[in-house]
Design a protein around this motif. Structure first.
Motif, PDB file in Angstrom:
ATOM      1  N   ILE A  74       0.670  -1.165   0.393  1.00 19.03           N
ATOM      2  CA  ILE A  74      -0.134   0.290  -0.065  1.00 19.03           C
ATOM      3  C   ILE A  74       0.825   1.074   0.055  1.00 19.03           C
ATOM      4  O   ILE A  74       0.799   2.187  -0.412  1.00 19.03           O
ATOM      5  CB  ILE A  74      -1.195  -0.157   0.954  1.00 19.03           C
ATOM      6  N   LEU A  75       1.904   1.553   0.441  1.00 20.02           N
ATOM      7  CA  LEU A  75       2.799   2.218   0.622  1.00 20.02           C
ATOM      8  C   LEU A  75       3.439   2.561  -0.490  1.00 20.02           C
ATOM      9  O   LEU A  75       3.474   3.332  -0.970  1.00 20.02           O
ATOM     10  CB  LEU A  75       4.061   2.352   1.830  1.00 20.02           C
ATOM     11  N   ILE A  80       3.909   5.368  -5.086  1.00 19.18           N
ATOM     12  CA  ILE A  80       4.066   5.531  -6.929  1.00 19.18           C
ATOM     13  C   ILE A  80       3.003   6.909  -7.618  1.00 19.18           C
ATOM     14  O   ILE A  80       3.239   7.372  -7.787  1.00 19.18           O
ATOM     15  CB  ILE A  80       3.801   4.322  -7.735  1.00 19.18           C
ATOM     16  N   LYS A  81       1.497   7.006  -6.868  1.00 22.83           N
ATOM     17  CA  LYS A  81       0.124   7.816  -7.160  1.00 22.83           C
ATOM     18  C   LYS A  81       1.262   8.844  -7.253  1.00 22.83           C
ATOM     19  O   LYS A  81       0.932   9.903  -8.118  1.00 22.83           O
ATOM     20  CB  LYS A  81      -0.422   7.579  -6.794  1.00 22.83           C
TER      21      LYS A  81
END
Length: 85
Positions: A74-75, A80-81
């Motif tokens: 998730i991190l 990346i987003k």
């Protein structure tokens, strides 16, 4: 009955802790005692006083109910987003 305890900590940690205690109008001994009491008596998270910063973050992360929770993934996805997104 109170008993003296000697701790060896980094000077910077002690200075910041003293400053925090002063801001909270509490003694450093009281802060440490309450922290140790909370971790040794099994206090529920709801019984621990949250700082304004922690309160502001409450609910900002949604954990899937499926039980499959990979915090590293998730991190990575969020970074990346944010930076490549």
């Amino acid at each position: 009955m109170s008993t003296k305890l000697t701790l060896t900590l980094e000077k910077e940690v002690i200075e910041k802790a003293k400053e925090y205690a002063h801001e909270q109008k509490r003694s450093l001994s009281n802060l440490i005692e309450e922290y140790l009491r909370s971790i040794t008596e099994g206090k529920e998270a709801k019984d621990i006083e949250l700082t304004p910063l922690v309160k502001s973050l409450k609910g900002s992360v949604k954990i899937p109910e499926s039980g499959s929770f990979d915090e590293k993934q998730i991190l990575e996805d969020e970074l990346i987003k944010k930076y490549l997104g």
